[in-house]
Scaffold this motif. Structure first.
Motif, PDB file in Angstrom:
ATOM      1  N   LYS A  82      63.919  -6.949  52.299  1.00  0.00           N
ATOM      2  CA  LYS A  82      63.216  -6.480  53.275  1.00  0.00           C
ATOM      3  C   LYS A  82      62.855  -7.586  54.526  1.00  0.00           C
ATOM      4  O   LYS A  82      62.945  -8.801  54.101  1.00  0.00           O
ATOM      5  N   LYS A  83      62.416  -7.099  55.695  1.00  0.00           N
ATOM      6  CA  LYS A  83      62.255  -8.091  56.787  1.00  0.00           C
ATOM      7  C   LYS A  83      61.360  -9.181  56.281  1.00  0.00           C
ATOM      8  O   LYS A  83      61.532 -10.218  56.787  1.00  0.00           O
ATOM      9  N   PRO A  84      60.256  -8.577  55.904  1.00  0.00           N
ATOM     10  CA  PRO A  84      59.146  -9.713  55.637  1.00  0.00           C
ATOM     11  C   PRO A  84      59.368 -10.754  54.653  1.00  0.00           C
ATOM     12  O   PRO A  84      59.104 -11.788  54.737  1.00  0.00           O
ATOM     13  N   GLN A  85      60.427 -10.392  53.563  1.00  0.00           N
ATOM     14  CA  GLN A  85      60.997 -11.285  52.969  1.00  0.00           C
ATOM     15  C   GLN A  85      61.884 -12.225  53.506  1.00  0.00           C
ATOM     16  O   GLN A  85      61.882 -13.341  52.946  1.00  0.00           O
ATOM     17  N   LYS A  86      62.834 -11.694  54.196  1.00  0.00           N
ATOM     18  CA  LYS A  86      63.720 -12.515  55.058  1.00  0.00           C
ATOM     19  C   LYS A  86      62.933 -13.420  55.715  1.00  0.00           C
ATOM     20  O   LYS A  86      63.055 -14.686  55.818  1.00  0.00           O
ATOM     21  N   LEU A  87      61.968 -13.115  56.630  1.00  0.00           N
ATOM     22  CA  LEU A  87      61.089 -13.987  57.427  1.00  0.00           C
ATOM     23  C   LEU A  87      60.393 -15.014  56.711  1.00  0.00           C
ATOM     24  O   LEU A  87      60.294 -16.207  57.002  1.00  0.00           O
ATOM     25  N   ALA A  88      59.691 -14.530  55.283  1.00  0.00           N
ATOM     26  CA  ALA A  88      59.207 -15.773  54.346  1.00  0.00           C
ATOM     27  C   ALA A  88      60.122 -16.635  53.815  1.00  0.00           C
ATOM     28  O   ALA A  88      59.879 -17.903  53.810  1.00  0.00           O
ATOM     29  N   LEU A  89      61.243 -16.047  53.803  1.00  0.00           N
ATOM     30  CA  LEU A  89      62.536 -16.914  53.151  1.00  0.00           C
ATOM     31  C   LEU A  89      63.086 -18.140  54.469  1.00  0.00           C
ATOM     32  O   LEU A  89      63.108 -19.121  54.181  1.00  0.00           O
ATOM     33  N   TYR A  90      63.251 -17.566  55.705  1.00  0.00           N
ATOM     34  CA  TYR A  90      63.664 -18.308  56.820  1.00  0.00           C
ATOM     35  C   TYR A  90      62.639 -19.439  56.924  1.00  0.00           C
ATOM     36  O   TYR A  90      62.991 -20.480  57.287  1.00  0.00           O
ATOM     37  N   GLN A  91      61.421 -19.232  57.052  1.00  0.00           N
ATOM     38  CA  GLN A  91      60.226 -19.960  57.330  1.00  0.00           C
ATOM     39  C   GLN A  91      60.248 -21.059  56.144  1.00  0.00           C
ATOM     40  O   GLN A  91      60.127 -22.326  56.361  1.00  0.00           O
ATOM     41  N   ARG A  92      60.518 -20.491  55.041  1.00  0.00           N
ATOM     42  CA  ARG A  92      60.269 -21.565  53.932  1.00  0.00           C
ATOM     43  C   ARG A  92      61.444 -22.677  54.034  1.00  0.00           C
ATOM     44  O   ARG A  92      61.624 -24.043  53.891  1.00  0.00           O
ATOM     45  N   ALA A  93      62.784 -21.935  54.377  1.00  0.00           N
ATOM     46  CA  ALA A  93      63.902 -23.019  54.585  1.00  0.00           C
ATOM     47  C   ALA A  93      63.651 -23.873  55.832  1.00  0.00           C
ATOM     48  O   ALA A  93      64.022 -25.026  55.684  1.00  0.00           O
ATOM     49  N   PHE A  94      62.953 -23.443  56.701  1.00  0.00           N
ATOM     50  CA  PHE A  94      62.613 -24.429  58.206  1.00  0.00           C
ATOM     51  C   PHE A  94      61.921 -25.639  57.384  1.00  0.00           C
ATOM     52  O   PHE A  94      62.176 -26.689  58.047  1.00  0.00           O
TER      53      PHE A  94
END
Length: 219
Positions: free
Chosen positions: A89-101
């Protein structure tokens, strides 16, 4: 009446058992990673009870935590690539992108950091703006956001009164970003003023070591 009571009890069990199992599994995983007992950590992660109580994304996110804690860079890279292709889901994608950042900016991977900002931008432009500021300061070593960072500090703390303990890390992080910008401009007076405050608020964190190193280099 007895049938209704029995049905209610069964329903409560169906709710309580997974909740208890999930809570216990999370506690075990966190304890194992804190104690650096990675063999047990990965065994728990792949266990039947973990698969029953946690989603695939949650399990893989915890696996990523293990790889990062062990500094297994190749495995971290593969794990990020795998997770970026998961159907989530989008919230999970956002959390993953931020973690990768934060992972990539921490190891100085400019291109990967930029890619993560662009992915965050596609979901949450406001969150991307915060990452842009950090990218500018930490990767590009620019001093474009002195006033903005100072304004954020002022909103959290007036600089005089006793600070709430819950705000110390946030203020200290902002002071670190502000001090870095002054250091790029060779403004030693303001750099030392801000860094001296940051040292109090970031004691015992990686920021402390970085600040002391910069102050020594600039002395």
């Amino acid at each position: 009446m007895g049938y209704i009571i029995a049905t209610v009890l069964v329903a409560l069990c169906l709710i309580a058992v997974p909740y208890y199992l999930r809570k216990r599994t999370w506690a075990n995983l966190n304890q194992e990673i804190m104690e650096e007992d990675f063999d047990t950590f990965y065994y728990t992660l792949d266990s039947f009870k973990c698969k029953m109580s946690m989603s695939a994304f949650e399990r893989e996110n915890m696996r990523l935590s293990g790889y990062i804690a062990q500094n297994r860079k190749d495995d971290v890279e593969q794990q990020f690539n795998m997770m970026l292709n998961m159907r989530i889901k989008k919230p999970q994608k956002l959390a993953l992108y931020q973690r990768a950042f934060y992972y990539y900016i921490g190891i100085g991977r400019a291109k990967k950091t930029r890619d993560m900002i662009d992915l965050v931008q596609s979901i949450d432009p406001n969150a991307a703006q915060d990452l842009e500021i950090q990218y500018s300061i930490l990767i590009k070593k620019e001093s474009k956001y002195i006033q903005e960072i100072q304004d954020r500090i002022d909103r959290l703390w007036d600089g005089k009164s006793q600070m709430e303990p819950s705000k110390e890390m946030a203020v200290g992080t902002l002071e670190y970003l502000l001090g870095l910008q002054y250091s790029y401009k060779d403004d030693m007076e303001n750099m030392n003023r801000v860094f001296d405050r940051a040292l109090k608020h970031c004691a015992g964190t990686p920021y402390e070591e970085s600040i002391l190193k910069i102050k020594k280099q600039k002395a």
